[in-house]
Design an enzyme around this catalytic site. Sequence first.
Site, mmCIF file in Angstrom:
data_model
loop_
_atom_site.group_PDB
_atom_site.id
_atom_site.type_symbol
_atom_site.label_atom_id
_atom_site.label_comp_id
_atom_site.label_asym_id
_atom_site.label_seq_id
_atom_site.Cartn_x
_atom_site.Cartn_y
_atom_site.Cartn_z
ATOM 1 N N ASP A 173 40.379 81.491 33.613
ATOM 2 C CA ASP A 173 41.690 81.452 32.990
ATOM 3 C C ASP A 173 42.374 82.773 33.295
ATOM 4 O O ASP A 173 41.739 83.829 33.264
ATOM 5 C CB ASP A 173 41.562 81.239 31.472
ATOM 6 C CG ASP A 173 42.891 80.762 30.913
ATOM 7 O OD1 ASP A 173 43.271 79.609 31.190
ATOM 8 O OD2 ASP A 173 43.576 81.548 30.221
ATOM 9 N N GLU A 211 41.176 73.189 26.957
ATOM 10 C CA GLU A 211 41.984 74.408 26.987
ATOM 11 C C GLU A 211 42.521 74.716 25.593
ATOM 12 O O GLU A 211 43.441 74.053 25.119
ATOM 13 C CB GLU A 211 43.132 74.257 28.008
ATOM 14 C CG GLU A 211 43.824 75.558 28.256
ATOM 15 C CD GLU A 211 44.041 75.872 29.740
ATOM 16 O OE1 GLU A 211 43.552 75.114 30.605
ATOM 17 O OE2 GLU A 211 44.688 76.884 30.001
ATOM 18 N N PHE A 268 50.272 82.070 44.975
ATOM 19 C CA PHE A 268 50.807 81.052 44.069
ATOM 20 C C PHE A 268 51.377 81.731 42.826
ATOM 21 O O PHE A 268 51.307 82.956 42.672
ATOM 22 C CB PHE A 268 49.717 80.042 43.686
ATOM 23 C CG PHE A 268 48.649 80.583 42.766
ATOM 24 C CD1 PHE A 268 47.629 81.385 43.258
ATOM 25 C CD2 PHE A 268 48.660 80.290 41.405
ATOM 26 C CE1 PHE A 268 46.649 81.882 42.413
ATOM 27 C CE2 PHE A 268 47.675 80.781 40.548
ATOM 28 C CZ PHE A 268 46.671 81.580 41.055
ATOM 29 N N ASN A 291 43.325 73.871 40.937
ATOM 30 C CA ASN A 291 44.173 74.798 41.695
ATOM 31 C C ASN A 291 43.453 75.238 42.984
ATOM 32 O O ASN A 291 42.510 76.024 42.939
ATOM 33 C CB ASN A 291 44.492 76.007 40.800
ATOM 34 C CG ASN A 291 45.430 76.994 41.459
ATOM 35 O OD1 ASN A 291 45.535 77.044 42.687
ATOM 36 N ND2 ASN A 291 46.101 77.795 40.654
HETATM 37 P P1 IMP Z 1 45.708 79.304 34.589
HETATM 38 O O1 IMP Z 1 44.572 80.251 34.647
HETATM 39 O O2 IMP Z 1 45.557 78.197 35.568
HETATM 40 O O3 IMP Z 1 46.015 78.846 33.206
HETATM 41 O O4 IMP Z 1 46.934 80.137 35.147
HETATM 42 C C1 IMP Z 1 48.038 80.508 34.386
HETATM 43 C C2 IMP Z 1 49.236 80.822 35.223
HETATM 44 O O5 IMP Z 1 49.250 82.223 35.454
HETATM 45 C C3 IMP Z 1 49.341 80.164 36.581
HETATM 46 O O6 IMP Z 1 49.988 78.936 36.538
HETATM 47 C C4 IMP Z 1 50.191 81.164 37.352
HETATM 48 O O7 IMP Z 1 51.542 80.930 37.113
HETATM 49 C C5 IMP Z 1 49.793 82.479 36.704
HETATM 50 N N1 IMP Z 1 48.761 83.122 37.512
HETATM 51 C C6 IMP Z 1 47.431 83.197 37.255
HETATM 52 N N2 IMP Z 1 46.804 83.850 38.230
HETATM 53 C C7 IMP Z 1 47.742 84.171 39.125
HETATM 54 C C8 IMP Z 1 47.693 84.843 40.379
HETATM 55 O O8 IMP Z 1 46.645 85.264 40.894
HETATM 56 N N3 IMP Z 1 48.870 84.992 40.983
HETATM 57 C C9 IMP Z 1 50.044 84.540 40.463
HETATM 58 N N4 IMP Z 1 50.140 83.895 39.339
HETATM 59 C C10 IMP Z 1 48.982 83.718 38.660
#
Ligand code: IMP
Length: 192
Positions: free
Chosen positions: A65, A36, A140, A9
Site C-alpha cells: 500500500d 482494504e 504511474f 497494478n
Molecule cells: P495504492 O497503494 O494502490 O492504494 O496506491 C495509492 C495511489 O498512490 C496510487 O493510485 C497512485 O496514485 C499513488 N501512488 C502510489 N505509489 C506511487 C508511485 O510510485 N508513483 C506515483 N503514484 C503513486
Amino acid sequence: MRIYLATSNPHKVAEARHVLGEYSIEVEQKDVEKLEIQADDVEAVAEVAARRLCELGEELVAVEDAGLYIDALNGFPGPYSEYVYRTLGIAGILKLMTGVENRSARFKSAVAICVEGSVKVFAGIAEGFIIGEPRGSGGFGFDPIFVPAGHTKTFAEMSLEEKSAFSHRGKAFRALAEWLLARSPERQPPIG
Ligand code: IMP
C-alpha cells in the site's frame, strides 16, 4: 525463491520484480481479493490486508500500500491517494498547490507479507517535492509531479531502474528481500 504480489497494478509488479530480481527472488502477480481498510498510515492498511490473506492460507503473498503525503496539505492525500488520483487527478492536486511555497512531500510504501502464518511489514519513504507542471510519461499515478530530494527529474522522467534506486517502493521491497534471504536456510551458517 518466489513470492506473490496481490495487486492489479502492473507498474507495482514491474517495480517489485526489478528490485527483488536483484536478489534472485521471482515475483508473480496474484489476483486475489484484497481487503482494504481505512487507516491513516499505509503500514496498517498493508498489514490488515496481509493478515486476512494469511488467515486464508495465502503463504508468501505480499500486499503493498502506498500514498503521497504533501506537507502543505497536512499530509493529504496520504491514504486517500488512489481515490484522489481517480477523482481530482494530478490537475486537482496542482490546483490545491497553487501559490503554495512549501512544496515538500513524500511517498510512503508499506509491503506486508504472510510467511509461515505470521505477517511482517516493511516500509520505505521517498522524500521529495511537488513541481508546478507535470513532466514525463513513465511510471504511474503522481509520478509526473514528484521529484525526489537531490534530483531534478520527476519519477515519470526516470527509467524503472532509476526510480527504483530511490523510490519508496524500492526501499520497502529491498528490506523485504533482505529479510527473506536472511531467514532462508541456504543462507544460514552451517551448524557445527
Ligand atoms: P495504492 O497503494 O494502490 O492504494 O496506491 C495509492 C495511489 O498512490 C496510487 O493510485 C497512485 O496514485 C499513488 N501512488 C502510489 N505509489 C506511487 C508511485 O510510485 N508513483 C506515483 N503514484 C503513486
